[in-house]
Every structure is written in C-alpha cells, then in structure tokens.
Design a protein around this motif. Structure first.
Motif, PDB file in Angstrom:
ATOM      1  N   PHE A  17      11.312 -95.269  63.900  1.00 65.42           N
ATOM      2  CA  PHE A  17      11.281 -93.979  63.212  1.00 65.42           C
ATOM      3  C   PHE A  17       9.845 -93.619  62.792  1.00 65.42           C
ATOM      4  CE2 PHE A  17      11.808 -91.126  59.598  1.00 65.42           C
ATOM      5  CZ  PHE A  17      12.637 -90.178  60.168  1.00 65.42           C
ATOM      6  N   TYR A  20       7.710 -92.003  65.503  1.00 64.56           N
ATOM      7  CA  TYR A  20       7.966 -90.572  65.731  1.00 64.56           C
ATOM      8  C   TYR A  20       7.376 -89.750  64.579  1.00 64.56           C
ATOM      9  CZ  TYR A  20      11.004 -92.079  69.463  1.00 64.56           C
ATOM     10  OH  TYR A  20      11.468 -92.654  70.611  1.00 64.56           O
ATOM     11  N   HIS A  48      11.546 -67.349  44.951  1.00 65.29           N
ATOM     12  CA  HIS A  48      12.494 -68.318  44.391  1.00 65.29           C
ATOM     13  C   HIS A  48      11.990 -69.737  44.707  1.00 65.29           C
ATOM     14  CE1 HIS A  48      16.131 -70.656  43.808  1.00 65.29           C
ATOM     15  NE2 HIS A  48      16.650 -69.626  43.169  1.00 65.29           N
ATOM     16  N   PHE A  50      13.291 -72.556  45.339  1.00 66.28           N
ATOM     17  CA  PHE A  50      13.905 -73.276  46.457  1.00 66.28           C
ATOM     18  C   PHE A  50      13.436 -72.695  47.798  1.00 66.28           C
ATOM     19  CE2 PHE A  50      17.306 -74.326  49.471  1.00 66.28           C
ATOM     20  CZ  PHE A  50      17.360 -75.704  49.290  1.00 66.28           C
ATOM     21  N   ILE A  51      13.358 -71.368  47.852  1.00 65.56           N
ATOM     22  CA  ILE A  51      12.894 -70.736  49.099  1.00 65.56           C
ATOM     23  C   ILE A  51      11.429 -71.102  49.354  1.00 65.56           C
ATOM     24  CG2 ILE A  51      12.349 -68.495  50.174  1.00 65.56           C
ATOM     25  CD1 ILE A  51      14.960 -67.463  49.163  1.00 65.56           C
ATOM     26  N   VAL A  54      11.392 -74.777  50.607  1.00 64.67           N
ATOM     27  CA  VAL A  54      11.896 -74.895  51.983  1.00 64.67           C
ATOM     28  C   VAL A  54      10.905 -74.265  52.970  1.00 64.67           C
ATOM     29  CG1 VAL A  54      13.719 -74.064  53.540  1.00 64.67           C
ATOM     30  CG2 VAL A  54      14.322 -75.031  51.323  1.00 64.67           C
ATOM     31  N   LEU A  57       8.083 -76.571  53.512  1.00 68.13           N
ATOM     32  CA  LEU A  57       8.563 -77.693  54.331  1.00 68.13           C
ATOM     33  C   LEU A  57       8.553 -77.332  55.819  1.00 68.13           C
ATOM     34  CD1 LEU A  57      10.004 -80.555  54.059  1.00 68.13           C
ATOM     35  CD2 LEU A  57      12.116 -79.288  54.350  1.00 68.13           C
ATOM     36  N   PHE A  58       9.016 -76.123  56.143  1.00 64.93           N
ATOM     37  CA  PHE A  58       9.081 -75.745  57.560  1.00 64.93           C
ATOM     38  C   PHE A  58       7.712 -75.347  58.114  1.00 64.93           C
ATOM     39  CE2 PHE A  58      13.659 -75.445  56.618  1.00 64.93           C
ATOM     40  CZ  PHE A  58      14.071 -76.367  57.573  1.00 64.93           C
ATOM     41  N   GLU A  98       8.782 -87.831  75.496  1.00 70.01           N
ATOM     42  CA  GLU A  98       9.481 -87.777  74.201  1.00 70.01           C
ATOM     43  C   GLU A  98       8.673 -86.963  73.195  1.00 70.01           C
ATOM     44  OE1 GLU A  98      12.023 -91.537  73.021  1.00 70.01           O
ATOM     45  OE2 GLU A  98      10.038 -92.143  73.707  1.00 70.01           O
ATOM     46  N   ILE A 109      12.780 -75.192  65.778  1.00 70.43           N
ATOM     47  CA  ILE A 109      13.512 -75.320  64.511  1.00 70.43           C
ATOM     48  C   ILE A 109      12.666 -74.781  63.340  1.00 70.43           C
ATOM     49  CG2 ILE A 109      14.419 -76.999  62.826  1.00 70.43           C
ATOM     50  CD1 ILE A 109      15.206 -78.740  65.292  1.00 70.43           C
ATOM     51  N   MET A 113      13.807 -71.534  61.252  1.00 67.58           N
ATOM     52  CA  MET A 113      14.208 -71.764  59.866  1.00 67.58           C
ATOM     53  C   MET A 113      13.284 -71.049  58.879  1.00 67.58           C
ATOM     54  SD  MET A 113      17.028 -73.313  59.793  1.00 67.58           S
ATOM     55  CE  MET A 113      17.111 -73.592  58.024  1.00 67.58           C
ATOM     56  N   LEU A 116      14.378 -67.458  58.834  1.00 67.98           N
ATOM     57  CA  LEU A 116      15.629 -67.272  58.098  1.00 67.98           C
ATOM     58  C   LEU A 116      15.428 -67.487  56.592  1.00 67.98           C
ATOM     59  CD1 LEU A 116      18.073 -69.121  60.534  1.00 67.98           C
ATOM     60  CD2 LEU A 116      17.936 -66.652  60.143  1.00 67.98           C
ATOM     61  N   ALA A 117      14.573 -68.436  56.249  1.00 70.56           N
ATOM     62  CA  ALA A 117      14.373 -68.747  54.833  1.00 70.56           C
ATOM     63  C   ALA A 117      13.520 -67.687  54.135  1.00 70.56           C
ATOM     64  CB  ALA A 117      13.715 -70.117  54.686  1.00 70.56           C
ATOM     65  N   SER A 118      12.465 -67.219  54.810  1.00 67.99           N
ATOM     66  CA  SER A 118      11.572 -66.262  54.137  1.00 67.99           C
ATOM     67  C   SER A 118      11.562 -64.923  54.860  1.00 67.99           C
ATOM     68  CB  SER A 118      10.167 -66.840  54.023  1.00 67.99           C
ATOM     69  OG  SER A 118       9.625 -67.124  55.301  1.00 67.99           O
TER      70      SER A 118
END
Lengths: 312, 63
Positions: A17, A20, A48, A50-51, A54, A57-58, A98, A109, A113, A116-118
């Motif tokens: 792990f 990667y 917000h 949480f937004i 996230v 993070l993305f 890989e 992703i 994401m 969609l999040a922001s």
C-alpha cells in the motif's frame, strides 16, 4: 498446486500500500494541501468547513494523480537519477502500467468529486493542472527545454488558485497573485537544488539550466527570478488578502530571499565545490521556509481580519 | 485435504487490501457527508402534494 496458484504466488514486483501511496508524491501533496487551504481560507466568501475540507482533499488527490502519471512516464530517467532511483516504479515495486492506471483513475475521481463538492470552475482548473503537469511539463517540456521548470512550475502554482475558486467560483487579482507567488518562486527553488544535484540531471539527459547553460548562468537566473518575485509577493499585501502582518512578513522574507540569491550569484564555483555546496543547500532549504512562511502569513492575516481586528 | 482458507497470498496482501478497504469506507463517508451538507444548504424543499397551488401559476394579468 495448480498453475493459477503458482501465478498468484509470485512476489516479484508486488507493491504494498505504501508503494502506491508513494506514487502520489506525498511531500508535494502536503504542499498542495497547505497552499490550497490558504487559497480557500483567505477568499472573501466563506465555505462550509466540510465542503472546504473535502475540496482540499480532492485537490490534493488530483496533485497525487499527476504525480503518479509523472512517475509512469519518467520511470526511465528516474532509474538513472540517484534522487529518484528508489521510487516505486524504477525500484520494480510497481509496474509502469499500474502507475498509469492509478494516475488516470485518480485524475477522473478527483476532478469529478471536486466539481460535485464545490463548483466546476475549480474542477476545470484542477483538470487543467493535471494536464499541465503530466503532459505539458512531464512529456513535453522537461526533456526538451532548460525552461522546463519555469513553465512547468505553473502546475504547482495552481492549487491556491483552485482553493480560491472553490470559495468564490472564479478567478481574481488576488488568486492570480497567489499563483504568481508560487510560479516565480519555483525556478529559484529548483535551480538551487540543481546546483548541487547537477550530476543527476546530466546523467539522465534532462536539460536543466545547470546542464545547458552552466552553473554561473543558473546563479544569475536565480537572482533574476528572486528579484522579479519580490514585487509580486509584496504587492499582494496591498490587495484584499493583505495587511500589515503579511506586509511585514513579505518584506523580511523577500529581502532575505533576494539577498541570498545575490550571495549565490557572487559565489565562485570553486568555493562552492570546496564546501560541498553548503550555501546552495542552505538557500534551497530557506526557499521552502520562504513559501511556507509567506502562505502562513497570509493565513494569519486572514484570521486577524476575520476575528474583527481590522485590515488596511 | 483440508480446506485452507488463509492462503499465503492473503497474508501478503493484507496491508494492501486493508488500505483499499479503509479508503473505500472513507470515500463512502465523504459522499454521505457531502450529501448531508448539500441538502442542508439547499434549504426548505416543498414537495409536490397533488394539490393545485395557485402560487405556482404564472401571473398573466400584470398584477
């Protein structure tokens, strides 16, 4: 035992792990997280929590995806360079295919994401950043021109601008200045590294400025970029994200950055070789402090203003 | 021959599988959290209740 069990029992080249995870260049990701977070926080629109979390993070995941794509494409030269020989692909722990698959999926992703999040402006900027780093820098510029890290540095400069876009849904003078801060900082940072890691780039045939134009010219260019960076960094103090806290920090940091670059330029190569590039290594380390402190000052300034302590 | 559930491969890939599993759980938590926050931020949503609501009919009289 069947043939099938013999095949899956093969251990050669099987990554764990952590291997990667290493494909995503965690240290670069930490810088992306920090600068993007500052971009979100200093923006005039609140998000917000949480937004915001996230989204950051993305953005970091998108940065990691471009790192994986970079390691897929560059595995041939990574094998040659001492600094990169232990990366998962050249060391045989992860197959190049890989790394490519992981990079492409994480790109998809992270962009989806983030959209969609922001919002899709931020997602579009992230998609462009991944494209810029993986295709424009890695595949095109890196092996072709000594200006590789100058133009390629844009990829690393986008995260604070994306963070700003997460909050505001657009681009403005302040976010362009945040971009410029990282963009103009990148050449002195990497060229200081190239001064004492020159053999790596020479062996790998990467046309770093130190290889194509020599170390004397590189020292001069470090100084030029440090001088060009100063007014942009200090100028940000007079926009809506600035204030006396940031101005004080910017004046000190830029004076030290320019003075350090001047001293590097005045240094003879023989002296540098004699003390094993001590000053160059110190300047490289300070360049990291410079960026971290500059963004920290912006963050502190924003906290100060949001706490109602006043701005300009 | 006794059925050996724990293959050597399972042990070797345990860390990797655990990591992927935790990431997937984290991803589900993020999507759930985003859904909750987005729905809360949308505000009050009035559902269609099969009753004619004059307020939704466009005003054609210019009043």
């Amino acid at each position: 035992m069947t043939d099938a069990t013999q095949n899956i029992g093969t251990t050669a080249g099987e990554g764990q792990f952590g291997d990667y995870w290493a494909l995503l260049k965690p240290r670069v990701m930490s810088l992306v997280v920090f600068t993007a977070a500052v971009g979100v926080f200093v923006a005039p629109v609140s998000v917000h929590p949480f937004i915001a979390m996230v989204s950051i993070l993305f953005i970091a995941l998108g940065g990691g995806a471009s790192g994986a794509l970079n390691m897929w494409y560059d595995h041939d030269i990574d094998t040659i360079m001492k600094r990169t020989a232990n990366r998962p692909v050249p060391s045989g722990k992860v197959a190049p295919g890989e790394a490519l698959t992981l990079g492409l999926w994480l790109s998809f992703i992270s962009v989806t994401m983030l959209g969609l999040a922001s919002n899709w402006v931020a997602a579009g900027l992230l998609a462009f950043t991944i494209f810029f780093y993986a295709v424009v820098y890695t595949m095109w510029l890196k092996r072709w021109t000594p200006q590789n890290i100058v133009i390629g540095g844009a990829a690393g400069a986008f995260p604070p601008m994306i963070g700003w876009a997460v909050a505001t849904g657009g681009v403005s003078l302040e976010s362009v200045l945040l971009f410029c801060l990282v963009f103009m900082w990148t050449p002195p940072h990497f060229w200081a590294l190239a001064l004492f890691m020159n053999n790596d780039y020479t062996n790998a045939g990467v046309p770093m400025l130190t290889v194509t134009h020599g170390k004397r010219e590189t020292r001069k260019q470090i100084f030029i970029y440090a001088v060009l960076l100063a007014p942009l960094a200090i100028g940000a103090a007079f926009t809506s994200i600035g204030g006396w806290i940031y101005l004080t920090a910017a004046l000190y940091l830029n004076a030290k950055f320019v003075w350090g670059a001047w001293k590097l330029w005045q240094r003879e190569e023989a002296d540098a070789e004699a003390d094993i590039y001590t000053a160059e290594k110190a300047y490289f380390r300070f360049s990291l402090v410079y960026l971290f402190a500059s963004f920290s000052a912006l963050l502190l300034q924003a906290v100060w203003v949001k706490a109602g302590m006043g701005a300009w | 021959m006794a059925l050996r559930v724990e293959h050597e491969l399972h042990k070797r890939r345990f860390g990797r599988n655990l990591g992927v599993g935790l990431l997937l759980v984290g991803f589900v938590a993020i999507v759930f959290g985003l859904t909750v926050v987005k729905v809360q931020n949308t505000g009050f949503v009035e559902g269609y209740d099969h009753v004619a609501r004059p307020a939704l009919i466009p005003d054609e009289g210019g009043n």
